[in-house]
Design a protein around this motif. Structure first.
Motif, short mmCIF file in Angstrom:
data_model
loop_
_atom_site.label_atom_id
_atom_site.label_comp_id
_atom_site.label_asym_id
_atom_site.label_seq_id
_atom_site.Cartn_x
_atom_site.Cartn_y
_atom_site.Cartn_z
N ARG A 1 -2.97 -3.58 -3.33
CA ARG A 1 -1.66 -2.93 -3.27
C ARG A 1 -1.62 -1.72 -2.34
NH1 ARG A 1 -0.71 -1.27 -8.62
NH2 ARG A 1 -2.14 0.36 -8.06
N ASP A 2 -2.56 -0.80 -2.48
CA ASP A 2 -2.52 0.42 -1.69
C ASP A 2 -2.74 0.19 -0.20
OD1 ASP A 2 -1.94 1.84 -3.99
OD2 ASP A 2 -4.02 2.49 -4.32
N SER A 3 -3.27 -0.96 0.17
CA SER A 3 -3.46 -1.29 1.58
C SER A 3 -2.28 -2.04 2.17
CB SER A 3 -4.73 -2.13 1.75
OG SER A 3 -5.86 -1.41 1.33
N SER A 4 -1.31 -2.38 1.36
CA SER A 4 -0.16 -3.16 1.86
C SER A 4 0.87 -2.24 2.49
CB SER A 4 0.47 -3.96 0.72
OG SER A 4 1.10 -3.09 -0.21
N THR A 5 1.70 -2.80 3.36
CA THR A 5 2.73 -2.00 4.01
C THR A 5 3.87 -1.64 3.06
OG1 THR A 5 3.81 -4.00 4.82
CG2 THR A 5 2.24 -2.92 6.31
N ASN A 6 4.06 -2.44 2.02
CA ASN A 6 5.17 -2.17 1.09
C ASN A 6 4.70 -1.62 -0.26
OD1 ASN A 6 4.04 -4.40 -0.10
ND2 ASN A 6 5.90 -5.64 -0.05
N LEU A 7 3.39 -1.30 -0.35
CA LEU A 7 2.78 -0.78 -1.59
C LEU A 7 3.11 -1.64 -2.81
CD1 LEU A 7 3.24 3.05 -1.03
CD2 LEU A 7 1.19 1.64 -0.64
N GLY A 8 3.24 -2.94 -2.59
CA GLY A 8 3.44 -3.89 -3.68
C GLY A 8 4.88 -4.08 -4.11
N ALA A 9 5.80 -3.35 -3.51
CA ALA A 9 7.22 -3.50 -3.86
C ALA A 9 7.86 -4.52 -2.94
CB ALA A 9 7.94 -2.16 -3.76
N VAL A 10 8.55 -5.49 -3.50
CA VAL A 10 9.18 -6.53 -2.70
C VAL A 10 10.66 -6.21 -2.51
CG1 VAL A 10 9.75 -8.99 -2.59
CG2 VAL A 10 7.57 -8.26 -3.56
N ASP A 11 11.10 -6.19 -1.26
CA ASP A 11 12.53 -6.10 -0.95
C ASP A 11 13.00 -7.55 -0.82
OD1 ASP A 11 15.02 -6.06 0.38
OD2 ASP A 11 14.56 -4.09 1.25
N PHE A 12 13.64 -8.07 -1.85
CA PHE A 12 13.98 -9.49 -1.89
C PHE A 12 14.98 -9.87 -0.80
CE2 PHE A 12 12.24 -8.84 -6.13
CZ PHE A 12 11.31 -9.87 -6.16
N ALA A 13 15.90 -8.99 -0.46
CA ALA A 13 16.86 -9.29 0.61
C ALA A 13 16.11 -9.49 1.93
CB ALA A 13 17.89 -8.18 0.73
N GLU A 14 15.15 -8.62 2.23
CA GLU A 14 14.36 -8.77 3.46
C GLU A 14 13.51 -10.04 3.41
OE1 GLU A 14 12.05 -5.27 4.20
OE2 GLU A 14 13.76 -4.14 4.97
N LEU A 15 12.92 -10.31 2.26
CA LEU A 15 12.08 -11.49 2.12
C LEU A 15 12.89 -12.75 2.38
CD1 LEU A 15 9.30 -12.67 1.30
CD2 LEU A 15 10.17 -12.75 -1.04
N LEU A 16 14.07 -12.85 1.76
CA LEU A 16 14.89 -14.04 1.91
C LEU A 16 15.47 -14.18 3.32
CD1 LEU A 16 16.67 -14.04 -1.55
CD2 LEU A 16 14.86 -15.57 -0.76
#
Length: 185
Positions: free
Chosen positions: A164-179
């Motif tokens: 998680r701490d190495s990810s660009t979004n710190l584990g939080a998913v922006d579902f609108a961006e994902l879709l």
């Protein structure tokens, strides 16, 4: 896909997107004597074939405990289903629930509401369960040959926590961006 992955492997590869979906395991009751309690997953998978007087404790409210009760009854057990709720399995749909409840009536399944399982202990008579009433000091002691609990699911999150701490979004998913297939920030 369909293979084990550790955090180091994920962090060393130049992935465009990594989705960590590790599943879960049966949540155990968090009470004294929890190690004496079986989970509905083992009952439904046939890994536990319990006999005698069995208490099924439902602190989840869906179909899982009801399915376990039916499996136990088919296996010859005498079953009592217990829940801390005011009604049995509030998240099961009414059409589906009516089939379960008909089966329970035909098979002599006892139903006890408004009882939270507080402890389980082994005694010479079998397993002693201590149900109580929320908001009250009321406790009773009941004997069973086996206890099964449906407490929901605990996530398997070690891999997620590791990366998680190495990810660009710190584990939080922006579902609108994902879709919309936009890169995560």
């Amino acid at each position: 896909m369909n293979s084990d992955v550790d955090g180091r492997t994920l962090l060393e590869q130049p992935w465009d997107v990594v989705i960590v979906a590790t599943g879960g395991t049966p949540a155990p009751p968090r009470i004294p004597g929890a190690g004496l309690v079986h989970d509905t997953w083992d009952v439904l998978a046939g890994a536990r074939r319990l006999q005698g007087r069995v208490m099924v404790y439902d602190d989840h409210g869906g179909n899982q405990a009801l399915d376990a009760v039916e499996a136990l009854v088919r296996g010859g057990s005498t079953v009592e289903v217990v829940t801390p709720e005011r009604m049995l399995s509030p998240d099961a749909g009414s059409l589906t629930a009516s089939g379960y409840f008909s089966s329970f009536a035909e098979n002599g399944v006892a139903v006890t509401v408004l009882r939270r399982m507080r402890a389980v202990a082994r005694t010479p008579e079998g397993l002693e369960v201590e149900p109580g009433v929320d908001g009250s000091g009321f406790r009773e002691h009941r004997a069973f040959d086996a206890v099964v609990a449906e407490m929901g699911t605990d996530p398997v999150q070690e891999l997620y926590d590791e990366v998680r701490d190495s990810s660009t979004n710190l584990g939080a998913v922006d579902f609108a961006e994902l879709l919309s297939r936009k890169p995560s920030r």
